[in-house]
Design a protein around this motif. Structure first.
Motif, PDB file in Angstrom:
ATOM      1  N   ASN A 162       2.201   4.806   0.840  1.00 49.35           N
ATOM      2  CA  ASN A 162       2.128   5.671   2.021  1.00 49.35           C
ATOM      3  C   ASN A 162       1.393   6.971   1.692  1.00 49.35           C
ATOM      4  OD1 ASN A 162       2.562   7.151   4.315  1.00 49.35           O
ATOM      5  ND2 ASN A 162       4.757   7.444   4.000  1.00 49.35           N
ATOM      6  N   GLY A 165      -0.336   0.193  13.573  1.00 47.33           N
ATOM      7  CA  GLY A 165       0.320  -0.602  14.617  1.00 47.33           C
ATOM      8  C   GLY A 165      -0.220  -0.406  16.018  1.00 47.33           C
ATOM      9  N   ILE A 200       0.858  -1.195   0.000  1.00 45.76           N
ATOM     10  CA  ILE A 200       0.000   0.000   0.000  1.00 45.76           C
ATOM     11  C   ILE A 200       0.888   1.237   0.000  1.00 45.76           C
ATOM     12  CG2 ILE A 200      -1.504   1.345   1.561  1.00 45.76           C
ATOM     13  CD1 ILE A 200      -2.892  -1.275   2.223  1.00 45.76           C
TER      14      ILE A 200
HETATM   15  P1  AMP Z   1      -2.948  -0.843  11.033  1.00 49.30           P
HETATM   16  O1  AMP Z   1      -3.621   0.011  12.043  1.00 49.30           O
HETATM   17  O2  AMP Z   1      -1.465  -0.830  11.127  1.00 49.30           O
HETATM   18  O3  AMP Z   1      -3.498  -2.237  11.029  1.00 49.30           O
HETATM   19  O4  AMP Z   1      -3.316  -0.236   9.619  1.00 49.30           O
HETATM   20  C1  AMP Z   1      -4.649  -0.183   9.218  1.00 49.30           C
HETATM   21  C2  AMP Z   1      -4.761   0.080   7.747  1.00 49.30           C
HETATM   22  O5  AMP Z   1      -4.233   1.340   7.434  1.00 49.30           O
HETATM   23  C3  AMP Z   1      -3.994  -0.903   6.895  1.00 49.30           C
HETATM   24  O6  AMP Z   1      -4.856  -1.415   5.899  1.00 49.30           O
HETATM   25  C4  AMP Z   1      -2.914  -0.108   6.292  1.00 49.30           C
HETATM   26  O7  AMP Z   1      -2.658  -0.550   5.001  1.00 49.30           O
HETATM   27  C5  AMP Z   1      -3.402   1.305   6.296  1.00 49.30           C
HETATM   28  N1  AMP Z   1      -2.260   2.165   6.491  1.00 49.30           N
HETATM   29  C6  AMP Z   1      -1.418   2.123   7.533  1.00 49.30           C
HETATM   30  N2  AMP Z   1      -0.443   3.033   7.413  1.00 49.30           N
HETATM   31  C7  AMP Z   1      -0.689   3.704   6.256  1.00 49.30           C
HETATM   32  C8  AMP Z   1      -0.027   4.752   5.556  1.00 49.30           C
HETATM   33  N3  AMP Z   1       1.077   5.312   6.035  1.00 49.30           N
HETATM   34  N4  AMP Z   1      -0.575   5.207   4.416  1.00 49.30           N
HETATM   35  C9  AMP Z   1      -1.697   4.640   3.930  1.00 49.30           C
HETATM   36  N5  AMP Z   1      -2.352   3.637   4.518  1.00 49.30           N
HETATM   37  C10 AMP Z   1      -1.862   3.151   5.668  1.00 49.30           C
END
Ligand code: AMP
Ligand code: MG
Length: 412
Positions: free
Chosen positions: A207, A255, A205
């Motif tokens: 950023n 995260g 994905i």
């Molecule tokens: P997470 O909370 O780490 O599970 O992320 C949740 C969703 O947000 C995931 O589907 C990621 O692909 C998306 N995501 C996380 N970081 C970014 C970023 N920097 N830019 C775009 N999408 C993001």
């Protein structure tokens, strides 16, 4: 699985954040750089603005009683005894039956108590015909009517706009004391996140969060620094956070949820960050951490691009403004008439992306459509967030809702 850790409402979260912040130190800067900076101390005027009574029009300085009964057919004739240009000062006096030609901004001569505009008069260089009756004080700007000596012209905590900067200039200051700008570290987390221009393979994905946040931070005049992307392991997460602690605020995205590879909380604990909350009763944006280490503020925002941005607006933006000493930090909330039905679970407060319009002096609001927290387009189209309280399950078209205005410089 249970969500361990402190869960708070949006209101409680904001209270916790704001109460843990002490504004930054001041610095003195040129007024040319002061737009949107926040004033460190009251600015008291030592002078009157304007300094003298002066003319608001190009015309004739007169004694108002000399114009009594004047009309187009029956003008009053006054002896013309001089001219005062803006920038000059006349020592002569107006006495009964006399007048002086005067330009806008020129100081009123002694004896005069009104100005007849050129449009209502005519002169042949020695006498002036006055075609209209005017009252005492007409077309005069009085000394101190803008600012009086001793007035507080601008208050500590004011966000300086262009007119404020003009005011500071008219008080003869080329520099101004404002709060320092917080430095903000921006971190992305995720094995799947790939930066702009890097090759991308299925499953990865691009950023976007770092760039959304960079722009938001800049919008409030703080200083953004994009630190980089941490892969989903504890070592990288700790390292990138540690490195970022030299800044006033550390924002990470992703995260923070319940996933097996969410490491932000563990990294906070490892770095002795005092975690103030971990979950907020709001949709989007339930996983959202806030902690402190010394005077550094750490925000672990959710990864989904919409959640990242709505959480930034609710929590990081007020923190930046408080650090910069602002005395107004709330986005405006107004009532609007809903244009479609909304249904939701009574689980938490919902912030629904909306588009408001103003018609017949009423605010109307519609949603931007599908509300998935990955649909960044919905945020780009939105100019407000529709606030639906936790316990409400249905709002019908025609009912009133509260909306928080978020992008409203120009109104559709
Ligand atoms: P997470 O909370 O780490 O599970 O992320 C949740 C969703 O947000 C995931 O589907 C990621 O692909 C998306 N995501 C996380 N970081 C970014 C970023 N920097 N830019 C775009 N999408 C993001
Ligand atoms: Mg992740």
């Amino acid at each position: 699985m249970d969500r361990n850790g402190l869960t708070v409402s949006v209101k409680e979260a904001r209270k916790i954040i704001l109460s843990s912040i002490t504004p930054l130190e001041p610095e003195e800067i040129s007024i040319l750089d002061a737009q949107n900076r926040i004033l460190y101390s009251d600015i008291k005027s030592e002078i009157m603005i304007p300094p003298l009574d002066n003319s608001a029009m190009d015309g004739y300085a007169v004694m108002a009683e000399d114009t009594k009964g004047a009309s187009e057919k029956n003008p009053r004739i006054l002896k013309l005894c001089g001219e005062i240009q803006a920038g000059n000062f006349s020592k002569s006096k107006i006495s009964k039956g006399t007048c002086m030609r005067i330009m806008t901004g020129a100081p009123l001569p002694e004896g005069a108590d009104a100005v007849v505009p050129f449009e209502d008069s005519e002169d042949d260089n020695s006498a002036t015909k006055i075609f209209t009756e005017i009252n005492k004080n007409d077309n005069i700007r009085f000394a101190g009517e803008d600012i009086r000596k001793g007035d507080i012209a601008l208050k500590k905590g004011d966000i300086l706009n262009p007119a404020d900067i003009g005011l500071i200039a008219s008080l003869n200051n080329s520099r101004v004391k404002v709060y320092k700008r917080p430095e903000v570290a921006i971190i992305s987390t995720g094995n799947e996140i790939v930066d702009i221009n890097a090759e991308i393979i299925p499953g990865q994905i691009r950023n976007s969060n770092s760039y959304t946040l960079y722009s938001e931070v800049k919008k409030y005049n703080a200083i953004p620094h994009i630190i980089g992307i941490a892969r989903d392991n504890i070592e990288e997460t700790i390292n990138i956070l540690k490195k970022s602690l030299e800044y006033d605020i550390v924002i990470s995205t992703g995260g923070v949820s319940m996933g097996k590879y969410d490491f932000v909380k563990e990294a906070y604990l490892n770095l002795d960050v005092d975690i103030k909350f971990e979950w907020v009763r709001v949709k989007p944006g339930r996983p959202c951490m806030f902690g402190q280490k010394g005077n550094k503020l750490l925000f672990g925002l959710p990864g989904n691009p919409v959640s990242t941005l709505t959480s930034f607006i609710q929590f990081v933006r007020p923190a930046i403004l408080k650090l910069m000493g602002a005395n107004k930090i709330n986005k405006p909330v107004v009532e609007a008439i809903l244009e479609e039905d909304i249904k939701k679970k009574p689980d938490r407060l919902h912030l629904i992306r909306g588009i408001f319009t103003i018609r017949n002096n009423n605010f109307y609001v519609a949603t931007t459509g599908p509300q998935g927290s990955g649909i960044l387009r919905s945020m780009s189209n939105a100019n407000c967030l529709i606030i639906i309280p936790q316990n409400i399950t249905k709002v019908t078209a025609g009912e009133k809702v509260n909306i928080q205005l978020i992008n409203h410089d120009e109104i559709p």
